[in-house]
Design a protein around this motif. Structure first.
Motif, short mmCIF file in Angstrom:
data_model
loop_
_atom_site.label_atom_id
_atom_site.label_comp_id
_atom_site.label_asym_id
_atom_site.label_seq_id
_atom_site.Cartn_x
_atom_site.Cartn_y
_atom_site.Cartn_z
N ASP A 77 0.85 -1.19 0.00
CA ASP A 77 0.00 0.00 0.00
C ASP A 77 0.89 1.25 0.00
O ASP A 77 1.16 1.83 1.05
N ILE A 78 1.33 1.64 -1.19
CA ILE A 78 2.20 2.80 -1.37
C ILE A 78 1.40 3.85 -2.14
O ILE A 78 0.83 3.55 -3.19
N PRO A 79 1.33 5.08 -1.64
CA PRO A 79 0.55 6.11 -2.33
C PRO A 79 1.05 6.35 -3.75
O PRO A 79 2.26 6.34 -4.01
N LEU A 80 0.12 6.56 -4.67
CA LEU A 80 0.44 6.86 -6.06
C LEU A 80 -0.26 8.16 -6.47
O LEU A 80 -1.37 8.43 -6.04
N THR A 81 0.43 8.94 -7.32
CA THR A 81 -0.20 10.13 -7.92
C THR A 81 -0.72 9.72 -9.28
O THR A 81 0.04 9.57 -10.24
N ILE A 82 -2.02 9.51 -9.37
CA ILE A 82 -2.64 8.97 -10.59
C ILE A 82 -3.18 10.12 -11.44
O ILE A 82 -3.94 10.96 -10.96
N LEU A 83 -2.79 10.14 -12.70
CA LEU A 83 -3.23 11.17 -13.63
C LEU A 83 -4.43 10.71 -14.47
O LEU A 83 -5.23 11.53 -14.92
N PHE A 84 -4.53 9.40 -14.68
CA PHE A 84 -5.62 8.85 -15.50
C PHE A 84 -5.69 7.36 -15.21
O PHE A 84 -4.66 6.69 -15.02
N GLU A 85 -6.91 6.83 -15.21
CA GLU A 85 -7.07 5.39 -15.03
C GLU A 85 -8.40 4.95 -15.60
O GLU A 85 -9.42 5.63 -15.42
N ASP A 86 -8.38 3.85 -16.31
CA ASP A 86 -9.62 3.20 -16.73
C ASP A 86 -9.42 1.70 -16.62
O ASP A 86 -8.48 1.24 -15.96
N ALA A 87 -10.27 0.94 -17.25
CA ALA A 87 -10.18 -0.52 -17.12
C ALA A 87 -8.97 -1.10 -17.83
O ALA A 87 -8.61 -2.27 -17.60
N HIS A 88 -8.32 -0.30 -18.70
CA HIS A 88 -7.27 -0.83 -19.56
C HIS A 88 -5.86 -0.40 -19.14
O HIS A 88 -4.91 -1.15 -19.35
N LEU A 89 -5.71 0.79 -18.61
CA LEU A 89 -4.38 1.30 -18.30
C LEU A 89 -4.44 2.32 -17.17
O LEU A 89 -5.51 2.78 -16.77
N GLY A 97 13.30 8.37 -6.75
CA GLY A 97 13.64 7.45 -5.68
C GLY A 97 12.89 6.15 -5.73
O GLY A 97 13.25 5.20 -5.02
N MET A 98 11.85 6.07 -6.54
CA MET A 98 11.06 4.83 -6.64
C MET A 98 11.51 4.06 -7.88
O MET A 98 11.40 4.54 -9.01
N ALA A 99 12.01 2.85 -7.66
CA ALA A 99 12.34 1.98 -8.78
C ALA A 99 11.05 1.49 -9.43
O ALA A 99 10.02 1.36 -8.77
N VAL A 100 11.11 1.21 -10.72
CA VAL A 100 9.91 0.77 -11.43
C VAL A 100 9.55 -0.67 -11.07
O VAL A 100 8.39 -0.98 -10.88
N HIS A 101 10.55 -1.53 -10.95
CA HIS A 101 10.26 -2.93 -10.64
C HIS A 101 11.38 -3.49 -9.75
O HIS A 101 12.48 -2.93 -9.69
N GLY A 109 8.99 -1.81 -2.31
CA GLY A 109 8.94 -0.36 -2.41
C GLY A 109 8.95 0.17 -3.82
O GLY A 109 9.14 1.37 -4.04
N THR A 110 8.73 -0.71 -4.80
CA THR A 110 8.79 -0.31 -6.20
C THR A 110 7.40 0.03 -6.73
O THR A 110 6.38 -0.23 -6.09
N LEU A 111 7.40 0.59 -7.94
CA LEU A 111 6.13 0.89 -8.58
C LEU A 111 5.30 -0.37 -8.78
O LEU A 111 4.08 -0.36 -8.61
N VAL A 112 5.94 -1.47 -9.13
CA VAL A 112 5.21 -2.74 -9.31
C VAL A 112 4.52 -3.14 -8.02
O VAL A 112 3.35 -3.55 -8.01
N ASN A 113 5.22 -3.03 -6.89
CA ASN A 113 4.60 -3.36 -5.60
C ASN A 113 3.36 -2.50 -5.35
O ASN A 113 2.33 -2.99 -4.89
#
Length: 321
Positions: A77-89, A97-101, A109-113
């Motif tokens: 449960d890591i906070p995310l700044t979401i700009l757009f979201e739908d069922a597909h993406l 400082g955040m690794a992608v994977h 602690g990565t974006l994937v997590n």
């Protein structure tokens, strides 16, 4: 795990420990023992021993073996700044400082997590168990806009867009000096450095074609010899560390870059970086635009400079006339 070495054993420490542990821990190879030593996980009488090639001294050795990392990334449960979201993406603004994977030395602690928790099972598996949903990457210390796929259909379609370079991607870089001319295109081949395999480099032969368009947006210092500059970089290809390598090849590496930032910036620039608290390369993915892979809608997202880069701009303006 403890083991006692008696006098008169094997001359090399890694060999002596390997032989002494052959019954107790046959899975520990000499290479694994060497890696544990390099990490400071092997001690003798309370003191770390780092070199496997050192002569084996008698005494009590303690070997700390870390718990095995989970085979698959865990949802966090890591906070995310979401700009757009739908069922597909999902499109988000990744912080520095955040690794992608997950990767070597970084298992959480990565974006994937974070995505595994946020999307709760709705994330494309095309990227594999370690990189679900990941279509493209930003370096851990590069901030800015990214897109991730929630379905396999979206993942495959987005991957084709990236492969065809049919994606709008613009970055803001704060660099040492300033590129000349003020606007241009850098077109080279980029691949692994022949001198340091952890780095990328401009190559004469081999590698892959890399194209970056750049435009100078402002300078600090004398016009004839600027101390620092703000540069907008537009990617026409997406190679590893492309902008960092290309800016360095122009003689104006990204400020704060620990890998490609050879040579120290001017004193006033260093003072501004310290005042702003810049602890990473000053590179931000500011624009990401593409056609939605399912709906066909043209999407375009912009992200303002994060606090540390904005503070650096202010400090540069204050310190350099």
């Amino acid at each position: 795990m403890e083991v006692t070495l008696a006098p008169g054993g094997a001359s090399r420490l890694d060999k002596a420990l390997h032989e002494a542990l052959s019954d107790q821990a046959p899975e520990l190879s000499r290479a694994r023992l060497q890696a544990l030593m390099a990490e400071g996980a092997v001690t003798r009488d309370g003191q770390a021993v780092m070199a496997g090639s050192a002569r084996a001294a008698p005494g009590l050795y303690l070997i700390e073996i870390p718990a095995p990392a989970p085979a698959e990334p865990q949802a966090q449960d890591i906070p995310l700044t979401i700009l757009f979201e739908d069922a597909h993406l999902i499109v988000l603004d990744k912080p520095a400082g955040m690794a992608v994977h997950p990767g070597p030395g970084r298992t959480d602690g990565t974006l994937v997590n974070a995505l595994l928790h946020h999307c709760a099972g709705s994330l494309s598996g095309v990227g594999g168990v370690a990189r679900p949903g990941i279509v493209h990457r930003l370096d851990a210390d590069t901030s800015g806009v990214m897109v991730a796929a929630k379905t396999d259909q979206a993942h495959q379609a987005l991957s084709k867009l990236f492969a065809a370079h049919d994606i709008e991607r613009a970055y803001i870089a704060l660099v040492r000096g300033a590129p000349r001319p003020e606007r241009g295109r850098v077109e080279t081949r980029i691949g692994r450095s022949q001198h340091d395999r952890k780095k990328m480099a401009v190559l004469t032969n081999g590698g892959r074609v890399a194209i970056t368009d750049y435009a100078l947006e402002g300078v600090w210092g004398p016009q004839e010899r600027p101390l620092a500059a703000r540069v907008r970089c537009t990617l026409q290809t997406g190679r590893t560390h492309q902008i960092r390598v290309h800016m360095a090849s122009l003689g104006c590496p990204v400020l704060g870059d620990p890998v490609y930032g050879s040579g120290a910036p001017a004193g006033a620039v260093r003072e501004a970086m310290a005042e702003a608290g810049l602890g990473r390369q000053a590179l931000h993915a500011t624009v990401l635009g593409f056609v939605h892979p399912v709906t066909g809608e043209r999407l375009r997202f912009e992200s303002a400079l994060p606090a540390d880069m904005a503070a650096l701009q202010q400090a540069l303006t204050k310190k350099i006339a």
